[in-house]
Design an enzyme around this catalytic site. Sequence first.
Site, PDB file in Angstrom:
ATOM      1  N   TYR A  56       0.844  -1.196   0.000  1.00 17.79           N
ATOM      2  CA  TYR A  56       0.000   0.000   0.000  1.00 17.79           C
ATOM      3  C   TYR A  56       0.882   1.250   0.000  1.00 17.79           C
ATOM      4  O   TYR A  56       1.568   1.549   0.985  1.00 17.79           O
ATOM      5  CB  TYR A  56      -0.914   0.039   1.225  1.00 17.79           C
ATOM      6  CG  TYR A  56      -1.869  -1.124   1.356  1.00 17.79           C
ATOM      7  CD1 TYR A  56      -2.196  -1.926   0.270  1.00 17.79           C
ATOM      8  CD2 TYR A  56      -2.452  -1.426   2.585  1.00 17.79           C
ATOM      9  CE1 TYR A  56      -3.076  -2.988   0.405  1.00 17.79           C
ATOM     10  CE2 TYR A  56      -3.330  -2.493   2.725  1.00 17.79           C
ATOM     11  CZ  TYR A  56      -3.631  -3.276   1.633  1.00 17.79           C
ATOM     12  OH  TYR A  56      -4.505  -4.325   1.777  1.00 17.79           O
ATOM     13  N   HIS A 126      -0.133 -12.052   1.660  1.00 19.87           N
ATOM     14  CA  HIS A 126      -1.153 -11.232   0.999  1.00 19.87           C
ATOM     15  C   HIS A 126      -1.742 -11.936  -0.217  1.00 19.87           C
ATOM     16  O   HIS A 126      -2.967 -11.891  -0.446  1.00 19.87           O
ATOM     17  CB  HIS A 126      -0.510  -9.906   0.590  1.00 19.87           C
ATOM     18  CG  HIS A 126      -1.472  -8.793   0.388  1.00 19.87           C
ATOM     19  ND1 HIS A 126      -1.067  -7.487   0.241  1.00 19.87           N
ATOM     20  CD2 HIS A 126      -2.816  -8.753   0.307  1.00 19.87           C
ATOM     21  CE1 HIS A 126      -2.129  -6.699   0.089  1.00 19.87           C
ATOM     22  NE2 HIS A 126      -3.196  -7.452   0.108  1.00 19.87           N
ATOM     23  N   PRO A 206     -15.812  -4.584   3.238  1.00 22.42           N
ATOM     24  CA  PRO A 206     -17.150  -5.007   3.659  1.00 22.42           C
ATOM     25  C   PRO A 206     -18.255  -4.055   3.216  1.00 22.42           C
ATOM     26  O   PRO A 206     -19.429  -4.399   3.310  1.00 22.42           O
ATOM     27  CB  PRO A 206     -17.040  -5.041   5.181  1.00 22.42           C
ATOM     28  CG  PRO A 206     -16.024  -3.993   5.493  1.00 22.42           C
ATOM     29  CD  PRO A 206     -15.010  -4.111   4.386  1.00 22.42           C
TER      30      PRO A 206
END
Length: 330
Positions: A56, A126, A206
Amino acid sequence: MPRRALGGGGPAIFPIGLGCMGMSEFYGPADQDEALATLAAACDLGIDMLDTADTYGIGANEELLGRFLAGLKPADRPLIATKFGIVRQSGSYERRIDNSPAYIRAACDASLRRLGVEVIDLYYCHRRDPAVPIEDVVGAMAALVQAGKVRMLGLSEVSADSLRRAHAVHPIAALQSEYSLWSRDPEATTLPVAAELGTAFVAYSPLGRAFLTATVKTADDLAEGDFRRANPRFQGAALDANLKLAQALAAFGAARGLTAAETALAWILARQPHVIPIPGTTRRHHLAGNAGAATLQLAAADVAALDEMFAPGAVAGARYPDAGFAGIEA
């Protein structure tokens, strides 16, 4: 506040964590001061797991968390989860996957330096390189636990079979995969296996990359450089079809005095007792509603109605562009 276990024998944490990816990349320009303020506000609300990864911002997100952690007393620090395995060049979404033991060791040391900590609480693979047996991957990760550099191990986007094989080598505290009303594939395989093994299921995106908040109406609502512009679910006819679902969710929540985001998070918590959603946000004003969803209790009839509204197959478009599926097993 009911808390949720992070794996068998792991710590009991707040039912909702914070995904930090967008604070450094992917969703348009980042405001570092606001990001730091958001991290502080999250901890004030009781959120005690922050999720990052070395990819990231090509390390920038871990450095941001390192700055935040440096201002806290050790006893006040939240649990930090980070990940290895996706190798990218700055400014490019294209990636390669590296699961070699040498890379795992080097990546861990680099993450420790950027975070400014002596041990990583939860360390994920990951993405998977199918050329490297999962037993070898977890064996290398377990060596980091033995060396005192990592406390718990996690995997991301692996199959149920890989999870079982990995767990036989070393306990897997958490499996992280995309799960929401509009990404329900894990219900068929990985969610039940994780529950069986005592592995927490950490649900990223989510809120459907904010689509389920009913705030994205067209692709023009997304900043230049926002990777969702290339996401099939945010394009063309798929976008039009999915907007109808987002609007239906917003109306469903409003009839119950809830926002769309609260409704989507409450559905996950009601439906899956071992799932810990980690909605991401870059601004403080979204946090209170997300955290507050942990106190909501949907009626069984409401859960069933949402199940039907977002039945598997109802959402149009793939959840990633082709390049985003590299290393995903499930």
